[in-house]
Design a protein around this motif. Structure first.
Motif, short mmCIF file in Angstrom:
data_model
loop_
_atom_site.label_atom_id
_atom_site.label_comp_id
_atom_site.label_asym_id
_atom_site.label_seq_id
_atom_site.Cartn_x
_atom_site.Cartn_y
_atom_site.Cartn_z
N ARG A 19 14.32 83.25 57.34
CA ARG A 19 12.91 83.35 57.01
C ARG A 19 12.51 84.77 56.60
O ARG A 19 11.50 84.95 55.94
N PHE A 20 13.29 85.74 57.01
CA PHE A 20 12.91 87.13 56.77
C PHE A 20 13.90 87.86 55.87
O PHE A 20 13.94 89.08 55.84
N SER A 21 14.69 87.12 55.11
CA SER A 21 15.74 87.74 54.30
C SER A 21 15.34 87.99 52.85
O SER A 21 16.10 88.60 52.11
N SER A 22 14.17 87.57 52.45
CA SER A 22 13.79 87.74 51.04
C SER A 22 13.27 89.16 50.80
O SER A 22 12.89 89.87 51.72
N SER A 23 13.21 89.52 49.53
CA SER A 23 12.74 90.84 49.14
C SER A 23 11.24 90.98 49.39
O SER A 23 10.49 90.02 49.26
N ALA A 24 10.83 92.18 49.72
CA ALA A 24 9.41 92.46 49.93
C ALA A 24 8.81 93.17 48.72
O ALA A 24 7.67 93.63 48.77
N THR A 25 9.57 93.24 47.65
CA THR A 25 9.08 93.81 46.39
C THR A 25 9.57 92.95 45.24
O THR A 25 10.48 92.15 45.40
N GLY A 26 8.93 93.11 44.10
CA GLY A 26 9.44 92.43 42.92
C GLY A 26 8.48 91.46 42.28
O GLY A 26 7.27 91.54 42.46
N ASP A 27 9.04 90.51 41.58
CA ASP A 27 8.33 89.52 40.79
C ASP A 27 7.40 88.67 41.64
O ASP A 27 7.78 88.17 42.70
N GLU A 28 6.17 88.48 41.15
CA GLU A 28 5.15 87.72 41.88
C GLU A 28 5.60 86.29 42.19
O GLU A 28 5.47 85.81 43.32
#
Length: 183
Positions: A19-28
């Motif tokens: 649940r917490f492995s995705s990027s916190a920056t980038g494409d909307e």
């Protein structure tokens, strides 16, 4: 001596970290998809290892249950992605105009009811994921009797809010069932 821990650490299980492995920056679009995916994974995690216990109610007179949440969220996914954005003329799965609370009221302790709810939820999530992936952009629009014209962007944000609110309920429901706590 070990220090005191928080009462609600990460919910145990291999899926918790996902649940917490995705990027916190980038494409909307990618961020909205990832945050919604994390909320969906949280619901699954809160229900993990339970069968017909999913139908246990919170407290009288409420009909709120984990199983009711699964059924409700299947209907919500269906409404926004199939009915509003894809413009499919399909009825809700569990509720209706004549029985608007059937998603919760019909969440009874029967193995088949649990299986049907999960199958329906997974099917609606798969459809939604496919729709979002294939949409040319987040400005795709649909018409809703309640909100008027809505964009895919708004629907994704609304779905994140919907899951986040109900995952708060799921925390309390799961703790009531077997004492399990966690984020």
């Amino acid at each position: 001596m070990a220090g005191a821990g928080r009462r609600a650490e990460l919910f145990p299980g291999a899926e918790s970290g996902r649940r917490f492995s995705s990027s916190a920056t980038g494409d909307e679009r990618r961020m909205l998809i990832d945050v919604l995916g994390a909320q969906r994974a949280t619901l699954e995690l809160k229900c993990a290892g339970l069968g017909t216990e999913l139908s246990q109610r919170s407290v009288e007179p409420s009909t709120l249950s984990l199983l009711g949440l699964v059924r409700h969220l299947a209907d919500v996914e269906r409404r926004w992605f199939r009915r509003v954005l894809a413009r499919q003329e399909v009825p809700p799965l569990f509720s209706s105009e004549s029985d608007p609370d059937a998603d919760f009221d019909g969440a009874v302790a029967a193995t088949v009811v649990v299986a049907v709810a999960w199958q329906a939820w997974r099917s609606e999530v798969a459809f939604a994921d496919g729709f979002v992936t294939e949409a040319p952009d987040l400005d795709v629009e649909g018409d809703d009797a309640w909100r008027g014209t809505v964009s895919l962007r708004w629907v994704l944000i609304h779905m994140i809010e919907e899951y986040a609110r109900h995952n708060g309920h799921a925390d309390l429901l799961r703790e009531r069932i077997d004492g399990a706590v966690g984020l």
